[in-house]
Motif scaffolding. Structure first.
Motif, PDB file in Angstrom:
ATOM      1  N   ASP A 136       2.433   5.116  -2.635  1.00 23.74           N
ATOM      2  CA  ASP A 136       2.915   6.358  -3.236  1.00 23.74           C
ATOM      3  C   ASP A 136       1.657   7.070  -3.730  1.00 23.74           C
ATOM      4  O   ASP A 136       1.137   6.742  -4.790  1.00 23.74           O
ATOM      5  CB  ASP A 136       3.863   6.040  -4.382  1.00 23.74           C
ATOM      6  CG  ASP A 136       4.356   7.277  -5.113  1.00 23.74           C
ATOM      7  OD1 ASP A 136       3.971   8.404  -4.733  1.00 23.74           O
ATOM      8  OD2 ASP A 136       5.109   7.116  -6.084  1.00 23.74           O
TER       9      ASP A 136
ATOM     10  N   GLY B 154      -1.152   9.733  -5.121  1.00 19.51           N
ATOM     11  CA  GLY B 154      -1.169  10.610  -6.280  1.00 19.51           C
ATOM     12  C   GLY B 154      -1.608   9.863  -7.520  1.00 19.51           C
ATOM     13  O   GLY B 154      -1.636   8.633  -7.558  1.00 19.51           O
TER      14      GLY B 154
ATOM     15  N   GLU C 174       3.822   7.492   1.641  1.00 22.62           N
ATOM     16  CA  GLU C 174       4.802   8.546   1.370  1.00 22.62           C
ATOM     17  C   GLU C 174       4.219   9.900   1.758  1.00 22.62           C
ATOM     18  O   GLU C 174       3.067  10.210   1.450  1.00 22.62           O
ATOM     19  CB  GLU C 174       5.154   8.559  -0.124  1.00 22.62           C
ATOM     20  CG  GLU C 174       6.087   9.676  -0.508  1.00 22.62           C
ATOM     21  CD  GLU C 174       6.248   9.829  -2.008  1.00 22.62           C
ATOM     22  OE1 GLU C 174       7.189  10.519  -2.414  1.00 22.62           O
ATOM     23  OE2 GLU C 174       5.433   9.279  -2.771  1.00 22.62           O
TER      24      GLU C 174
ATOM     25  N   VAL D  35       3.838  13.474   0.959  1.00 18.57           N
ATOM     26  CA  VAL D  35       3.955  14.248  -0.274  1.00 18.57           C
ATOM     27  C   VAL D  35       4.175  15.710   0.068  1.00 18.57           C
ATOM     28  O   VAL D  35       3.534  16.261   0.953  1.00 18.57           O
ATOM     29  CB  VAL D  35       2.675  14.080  -1.133  1.00 18.57           C
ATOM     30  CG1 VAL D  35       2.777  14.912  -2.402  1.00 18.57           C
ATOM     31  CG2 VAL D  35       2.458  12.620  -1.472  1.00 18.57           C
TER      32      VAL D  35
ATOM     33  N   MET E 263       1.229  18.943  -7.689  1.00 19.62           N
ATOM     34  CA  MET E 263       1.372  17.584  -7.152  1.00 19.62           C
ATOM     35  C   MET E 263       0.160  16.749  -7.451  1.00 19.62           C
ATOM     36  O   MET E 263      -0.920  17.165  -7.539  1.00 19.62           O
ATOM     37  CB  MET E 263       1.590  17.628  -5.646  1.00 19.62           C
ATOM     38  CG  MET E 263       2.865  18.323  -5.277  1.00 19.62           C
ATOM     39  SD  MET E 263       3.226  18.243  -3.532  1.00 19.62           S
ATOM     40  CE  MET E 263       1.805  18.989  -2.805  1.00 19.62           C
TER      41      MET E 263
END
Length: 82
Positions: free
Chosen positions: A12, A14, A69, A71, A82
């Motif tokens: 994931d 970020g 993922e 995004v 984000m």
């Protein structure tokens, strides 16, 4: 631990993201926060530690597949958020 057994990594991305490694045959799941550090007062992903973590997992478990993922911003949300 049999290195020929499938091992999966989920990412994931970020600053608030995480990494997970899963080996169904061993019923093992490990989840860690995305490694970050601060540069000139701004938090960033620690790419060195991220690479080191993935290489370490691969050395021990031979990663079969990595899933990241995709995004994207929600409608009405700024991509900069984000």
């Amino acid at each position: 631990m049999n290195p020929s057994e499938p091992t999966y990594v989920g990412c994931d991305p970020g600053l608030g993201g995480a990494l997970a490694v899963w080996r169904p045959s061993d019923e093992m799941l490990l989840v860690i926060d995305m490694p970050t550090h601060e540069i000139r007062g701004k938090r960033r992903i620690d790419l060195y530690l991220l690479g080191h973590t993935l290489r370490s997992w691969n050395d021990v478990m031979r990663i079969t597949q990595v899933i990241v993922e995709q995004v994207g911003a929600f409608p009405g949300q700024s991509p900069n958020g984000m």
